[in-house]
Design an enzyme around this catalytic site. Structure first.
Site, PDB file in Angstrom:
ATOM      1  N   GLU A   1      36.350  69.893  47.488  1.00 50.01           N
ATOM      2  CA  GLU A   1      35.039  69.246  47.552  1.00 50.01           C
ATOM      3  C   GLU A   1      34.584  69.162  49.009  1.00 50.01           C
ATOM      4  OE1 GLU A   1      34.996  65.615  44.947  1.00 50.01           O
ATOM      5  OE2 GLU A   1      37.010  66.335  44.443  1.00 50.01           O
TER       6      GLU A   1
ATOM      7  N   GLU B   1      41.491  66.292  52.964  1.00 50.84           N
ATOM      8  CA  GLU B   1      40.740  65.628  51.910  1.00 50.84           C
ATOM      9  C   GLU B   1      39.822  66.588  51.157  1.00 50.84           C
ATOM     10  OE1 GLU B   1      40.605  62.491  50.644  1.00 50.84           O
ATOM     11  OE2 GLU B   1      42.393  62.050  51.788  1.00 50.84           O
TER      12      GLU B   1
END
Length: 492
Positions: free
Chosen positions: A319, A328
């Site tokens: 993402e 992340e």
């Protein structure tokens, strides 16, 4: 008169039965995954749902919200869905009217066409430090379950995910305990709720957030010396199993060892800051294959034998809008265009890009004086130890949890790997561990920190060695042998 039995056919039948386990695909059953949406290049939910249902072995999906478009997209797919009520909804959910309104808006229009199996109340609430949310968490869970029952949705369970920051003591596993005060005010009544409604206590264990250059084999469950728990005499060779047993011990101390544990999130990134050891598509594939086999094989853990664990991999996609460290944005099994980031054995057709080989061990690196950098989490909330002890090594390194896991939403804390980046020494590579099978999910009524990086996408190489990959490699030759054996038997 029936013809006499043919010995060849009997022999062929016996051979077929004996070879069946070898010919079975690595992952023939359930796999859960977290479907996050913090990206500006993701495909429409309908395409994603169709892909998951038709092309992968994934059969349960966890959302970080209750997006109507996504919930509707999974209607009729057979995929079990976890939807999440936002952190900000918790005070209202603690009231009868508020809970009834939430169910009417977010569950009733879609269920049972969409198989909503569980509602998660917030995300890692106990790490927010918000006293209003924390004090209303259990009341919200109770009223939401009551509202679901009142609407006739008795099979939909209620839970809430926790990071391992909820533990004040996490090592050794047998000595693990919940944080003082919270243990009696929050976790005892919460576990009583789970027992009464037969719903799982959900935790987010992340070995990725607790390893360094020397303890990578322990985090990935490769061959390693292990960590002795002096309280039980058990030597742990897997950080994940030690983390789960730490949670179990904390629950047992309050008298709730019978409550099931679910893994709400866990994963391994494929990319982090340059120089971070143990982060590539190879390690990610190795961990996910181990995870699926370990949580679903029915072997359980040293303190919880013969258990399976409803488990959700973090995450479905890389993402690109997620804040925080590089990792992340790189925990995904798939790129936004549905291309596999690495081969975790979850595609029905066996397709998937193979990960690059894991870095070779540098036997002298631990003594060379090079600094070791392991992924860490930055958190202003929790500094409690949450990972299991590191395996015995010359430097005696141990892990500590620094807060919530890298989840999609809800928690205000960002997770980052302990000093992501730097030239941590490489550790010995080894085969992926254990068998592979499906993750058992429960239908009932009523960490440790580092950051996650994306796969070094285009680097292709064989998947890490291990039982799963070996089984795949044996399919063609063994099936050829079986065909030959059957042909020969029929002519006897």
């Amino acid at each position: 008169m029936a013809p006499p039995p043919r010995p060849g056919l009997a022999a062929a039948a016996v051979l077929s039965v004996c070879l069946l386990p070898i010919l079975t695909p690595p992952f023939a059953t359930a796999i859960g995954v977290n479907y996050g949406t913090k990206g500006d290049n993701l495909l429409p939910p309908a395409k994603v749902a169709s892909f998951i249902a038709n092309r992968t072995r994934i059969d349960r999906v966890k959302l970080f919200d209750a997006s109507p478009d996504i919930v509707k997209a999974f209607a009729g797919t057979g995929i079990a869905l976890v939807v999440t009520a936002g952190n900000g909804d918790i005070p209202k959910l603690a009231t009868k009217d508020g809970a009834a309104a939430w169910v009417a808006a977010n569950v009733a229009p879609y269920y049972p066409a969409t198989d909503i199996s569980l509602v998660a109340v917030g995300n890692e609430i106990m790490d927010t430090g918000d006293q209003s949310l924390m004090s209303n968490l259990v009341p919200a869970m109770r009223s939401l379950k009551a509202a679901l029952n009142a609407a006739g949705f008795h099979k939909i369970r209620v839970s809430t995910p926790h990071s391992l920051g909820i533990l004040s003591v996490s090592q050794p596993p047998s000595a693990s305990r919940f944080r003082p005060v919270d243990d009696r005010l929050v976790f005892a009544p919460m576990l009583e709720f789970h027992r009464k409604t037969r719903s799982p206590f959900m935790v987010n264990p992340y070995p990725y957030f607790g390893y360094n250059g020397l303890t990578l084999p322990y985090a990935l469950a490769r061959p390693n010396p292990g960590v002795l728990d002096p309280g039980t005499g058990i030597t742990y060779t897997s950080m994940l199993l030690a983390q789960l047993d730490s949670v179990f011990s904390a629950m047992k101390a309050l008298g709730f060892e019978d409550v099931e544990i679910a893994v709400g999130e866990t994963g391994w990134p494929t990319k982090a800051m340059d120089g971070q050891i143990g982060v590539s598509p190879a390690e990610a594939a190795e961990y996910i294959r181990y995870l699926i086999g370990e949580t679903s094989a029915g072997k359980g853990t040293p303190l919880m034998p013969k258990r399976t664990f409803e488990t959700y991999i973090f995450a479905l996609f890389n993402e690109n809008l997620k804040p925080g460290p590089v990792a992340e944005r790189n925990f995904g099994l798939f790129q936004p265009d549905l291309t596999p980031v690495y081969d975790a054995g979850i595609m029905k057709d066996g397709a998937g890009s193979a990960p690059a080989a894991a870095p070779a061990a540098e036997a002298t690196s631990a003594k060379s004086g090079a600094p070791e950098h392991a992924p860490t989490k930055s958190s202003s909330v929790s500094k409690a130890a949450a990972s299991a002890p590191a395996p015995s090594s010359e430097d005696g390194a141990t892990q500590k949890s620094t807060g919530p896991s890298p989840s999609e939403g809800g928690s205000t804390d960002e997770k980052t790997p302990q000093e992501e980046g730097g030239d941590a020494p490489a550790s010995a590579s080894g085969p992926a561990d254990e068998s592979s099978s499906e993750i058992a999910a429960k239908e009932g009524d009523g960490d440790v920190g580092t950051e996650k990086p994306p796969g070094e996408g285009s680097t292709a190489a064989p998947a890490p060695a291990g039982p799963a990959s070996k089984a795949t490699n044996l399919v063609i030759p063994v099936s050829s042998m079986l065909t030959f054996a059957l042909s020969l038997a029929l002519h006897i």
